[in-house]
Structure formats: structure tokens, C-alpha cells
Design a protein around this motif. Structure first.
Motif, short mmCIF file in Angstrom:
data_model
loop_
_atom_site.label_atom_id
_atom_site.label_comp_id
_atom_site.label_asym_id
_atom_site.label_seq_id
_atom_site.Cartn_x
_atom_site.Cartn_y
_atom_site.Cartn_z
N SER A 135 0.82 -1.22 0.00
CA SER A 135 0.00 0.00 0.00
C SER A 135 0.85 1.27 0.00
O SER A 135 0.33 2.36 -0.28
CB SER A 135 -0.94 0.02 1.20
N ARG A 136 2.13 1.15 0.32
CA ARG A 136 3.02 2.30 0.34
C ARG A 136 4.07 2.23 -0.76
O ARG A 136 5.10 2.94 -0.70
CB ARG A 136 3.70 2.40 1.70
N ALA A 137 3.85 1.39 -1.75
CA ALA A 137 4.86 1.18 -2.79
C ALA A 137 5.24 2.48 -3.50
O ALA A 137 6.42 2.71 -3.82
CB ALA A 137 4.37 0.14 -3.80
N ALA A 138 4.28 3.35 -3.74
CA ALA A 138 4.57 4.60 -4.45
C ALA A 138 5.55 5.47 -3.65
O ALA A 138 6.45 6.10 -4.22
CB ALA A 138 3.27 5.37 -4.72
N SER A 139 5.40 5.49 -2.34
CA SER A 139 6.31 6.26 -1.50
C SER A 139 7.71 5.67 -1.53
O SER A 139 8.71 6.40 -1.57
CB SER A 139 5.81 6.30 -0.06
N PHE A 140 7.80 4.34 -1.53
CA PHE A 140 9.12 3.71 -1.64
C PHE A 140 9.75 4.02 -2.99
O PHE A 140 10.97 4.21 -3.10
CB PHE A 140 9.01 2.21 -1.42
#
Length: 401
Positions: A102-107
Motif C-alpha cells: 500500500s506504500r509502494a509509491a512512496s518507496f
């Protein structure tokens, strides 16, 4: 754009201003790419498992290029001219993106910022490949296996109230597979002292006197130390030791060793706690008339200075963590030991002269908080030290040249 700026500000936070790629991405694994708490990870893991996996992946990625140590995961050698910084960042990114989809974009944004300083070319491309391979190997390593433990069953007499709170250790966590131990029995402590013993009575009286609200030994200074140790981290010491190592692979190995050994100690402590299922001081002191020990006295109103954790008492978990760090880092330094805390409002770093001083302070703090008996603290620290020593002896020895 705002999210990118948040990530950038996070990576440039003063505490990370001089951090290398390993420390920067471990900070992301600990606190998220933009400083916001991470959601529960995937694959049935808890928040303690992601940083060790990321640290291991970064070590394997850099070591595949430098080829200084034996590979823990049997990762094949990579292009020796590959960018080690790229490899480490990609390895951590891929692990965290898989565990926290769910946080892939931030990574992704954090990775782009990390790689912005790496020139385009063959070295960067080779580093990308090495990082991806290391992450794949780290994620494939089985963390939880075997039969799941029986679900928690509240004990007590039929019809009698039992606090409706589930134990802190979920059944799946009891299936943890150690990184360095052949079995949990390698470090399992012996049973705690019998409740009828003089040792039990002595330690009972100590925690009753200095770990209870309103008791003579429960001073404000003692409570302050108990609160500080409740969220302690030895990362300042690890950072200092890592900074003295000129090679990135040596720094990556140190961080991986510390984080992986810490997870082994955590899982070993959970196994021991659930094996012995001993009561906390709160229960022991309010039920002292039932412990078959004439040297203990029941106090029906006794309350611990700090809230009692929701898992069995023996052995002490915080003491196990202090012990494992002493076991891992003792050969690197006997002092000073810099310790920070995540459980106090002010950013304070305490310095202890040596590991023995830190271990003694940790043990006392858990008694001052009213959570543990001294015999439990000693058992936890012995367990942790043994885990640390075995981890250091068994993890990625130097390659023969």
C-alpha cells in the motif's frame, strides 16, 4: 510533489544528514519513507521483521559486488564494477515494497531520490540487477514455518471474568524460524525459581518496594529511567561503530547482524515466555497469599509504576534485547555505549561506561517500572548474550583469499 518533498525532507532530517545508504534505508524500514507509521506488513509478519529482512538484503546486494564475506543466502557474485549504493537501495526498496504494497509509491519516490546522485551508466544498471537479486533471495527466505500454535484460550473458572485482551504474541509469530540458532533450545533459559524459594521472596520484595506506585523506592528519577529504557535503542552506538568502517559492505554486515540477531532474540524470548507462562508482579503481589511462600506478603492494592505488558513475565524481553546487543557488539567495543529512547518526549542520548553498566541499568529499570523480577532480568540477559554470540560466530564469515 508534496509527497516527494516530504520524502526528501525525511531523508535530509538532521539525524540522517551524515547517514550512508544503509542507515537511510533502515530508517525508512523503521519509520516509513515519509516518517508516517507503516501499516501492518504482508506475509503474516510484524513490524519487527521488515528491518532485518531489508538489512539482510542490503548486505547481500553489496557483498555480491564486493565479495568480502560468505553469502548467508548463497547469492551469486555480481558485477564487481556495479554501484554498491544502487544495489543496496534497490534491495531495500524491493523488500519494503513487497512487504508494504500500500506504500509502494512512496518507496518508489524514496528510491528515485536516493539514485538521483548516482550517474546513469553501466555501473548503475549492474547495481540495479544486484539489488533485485538480493531482495528476491531475502524475501524467499522462510521466516515462519511449521504447525501454528494453538489459539489463545482464556484460563480461569467457568463464568468468572478474565480480562478480554489477546496475548501480544500471535500464534503465527510462534512459528518464527531463527536466522542463527539450530533450535530455540540452544538458548532456552532454565525454569524460574520456585515460588516457595528464598530467591523468589527476595526478588518479590524488591519489585514490590521500588516498582509500585506510592512505595518508598518509587522515586521520580526511578520512573524517568524506567520510561527511558522502555523504548531504548542502541542505534547511536551502532552508527558510531559503522562510521569507523570505510567499506560499505562492512557497514552493511554490521547493521544486518544487529537487526537479525535482535529478531532472533525477540522470537526466542517469546518461545520462553509462552513455555513458562509465569505471572507478572501485579498478579504475584496481589495473590501472595497463594504462592506457598511465607516470606511474601499480599498487597491487595499494589499497582506497578508502569503498565504491565500483555505477555508472560519470564524471561524479561527488554533485558534480552540489551543482552543480544552486548553479545553482538561487545567484540566491537566495550564502551562508551550510547543509548537513545523512543519512549520519551525529549531527544536524549544516555552514555554508559561499558556494556555491564548498561545491562545493570536496564535490569534495574524494568524492576523500577514494576514489570519484572530480577531473576527474570538475569535470565533474559543471559539468553540475549548467547544469541548475540552465536549470531556473530555464524553470520557471513570472511571469505578466504
Amino acid at each position: 510533489m508534496l509527497r516527494v518533498l516530504a520524502v526528501l525532507l525525511f531523508l535530509l532530517h538532521p539525524s540522517l544528514a551524515h547517514a550512508d545508504v544503509i542507515e537511510s534505508w533502515l530508517a525508512i524500514a523503521d519509520r516509513g519513507p515519509d516518517g508516517r507509521p507503516l501499516p501492518p506488513p504482508q506475509q503474516g509478519q510484524n513490524e519487527r521483521t521488515a528491518p532485518p529482512i531489508a538489512a539482510l538484503a542490503m548486505f547481500e546486494a553489496v557483498n555480491a559486488i564486493d565479495r568480502r564475506y560468505e553469502s548467508y543466502l548463497k547469492v551469486p557474485a555480481a558485477d564487481a564494477s556495479a554501484s554498491q549504493e544502487t544495489a543496496a537501495a534497490v534491495a531495500a526498496h524491493d523488500v519494503l515494497a513487497q512487504l508494504y504494497p500500500s506504500r509502494a509509491a512512496s518507496f518508489d519516490e524514496a528510491l528515485a531520490l536516493t539514485l538521483a546522485t548516482v550517474p546513469q551508466g553501466a555501473a548503475r544498471a549492474a547495481g540495479l540487477i544486484a539489488g533485485q537479486a538480493a531482495a528476491k533471495a531475502a524475501l524467499a527466505r522462510t521466516l515462519f514455518a511449521g504447525a501454528e500454535a494453538a489459539a489463545y484460550r482464556p484460563a480461569g473458572e467457568p463464568g468468572v471474568f478474565v480480562p478480554p485482551v489477546l496475548p501480544a504474541f500471535a500464534p503465527w509469530f510462534m512459528r518464527a524460524q531463527p536466522f542463527f540458532l539450530t533450535s530455540w533450545d540452544e538458548v532456552m533459559p532454565p525454569p524460574p525459581p520456585a515460588r516457595s524459594s528464598p530467591r523468589y521472596a527476595r526478588d518479590f520484595e524488591e519489585v514490590r518496594r521500588i516498582g509500585g506506585k506510592g512505595q518508598p523506592g518509587a522515586t521520580p528519577a526511578a520512573r524517568g529511567m524506567a520510561e527511558f529504557i522502555a523504548g531504548f535503542t542502541v542505534d547511536p552506538t551502532v552508527r558510531r561503530l559503522a562510521a569507523a568502517k570505510p567499506r560499505l559492505v562492512d557497514r552493511a554486515r554490521l547493521w544486518a547482524l544487529v537487526r537479525m540477531a535482535g529478531l532472533d532474540a525477540n522470537a526466542a524470548i517469546a518461545q520462553a515466555k509462552m513455555r513458562y507462562m509465569t505471572w507478572r508482579p501485579l498478579s504475584a503481589i496481589r495473590n501472595a497469599d497463594r504462592d506457598d511462600n511465607p516470606a511474601t506478603t499480599r498487597d491487595p492494592l499494589w499497582e506497578p509504576v508502569m503498565a504491565t505488558p500483555n505477555h508472560p513475565e519470564y524471561p524479561c524481553g527488554h533485558c534480552g534485547f540489551s543482552g543480544v546487543y552486548a553479545g553482538v557488539l561487545g567484540p566491537e567495543t566495550n564502551g562508551p555505549i550510547e543509548v537513545a529512547s523512543e519512549s520519551v518526549a525529549l531527544s536524549v542520548t544516555m552514555t554508559f561506561a561499558d556494556w555491564d553498566s548498561f545491562l545493570a541499568a536496564t535490569s534495574l529499570a524494568r524492576i523500577q517500572g514494576g514489570m519484572h523480577f530480577r531473576f527474570s532480568n538475569e535470565a533474559g540477559q543471559a539468553l540475549g548474550r548467547r544469541v548475540g554470540e552465536l549470531a556473530r560466530a555464524r553470520f557471513a564469515p570472511p571469505l578466504r583469499r
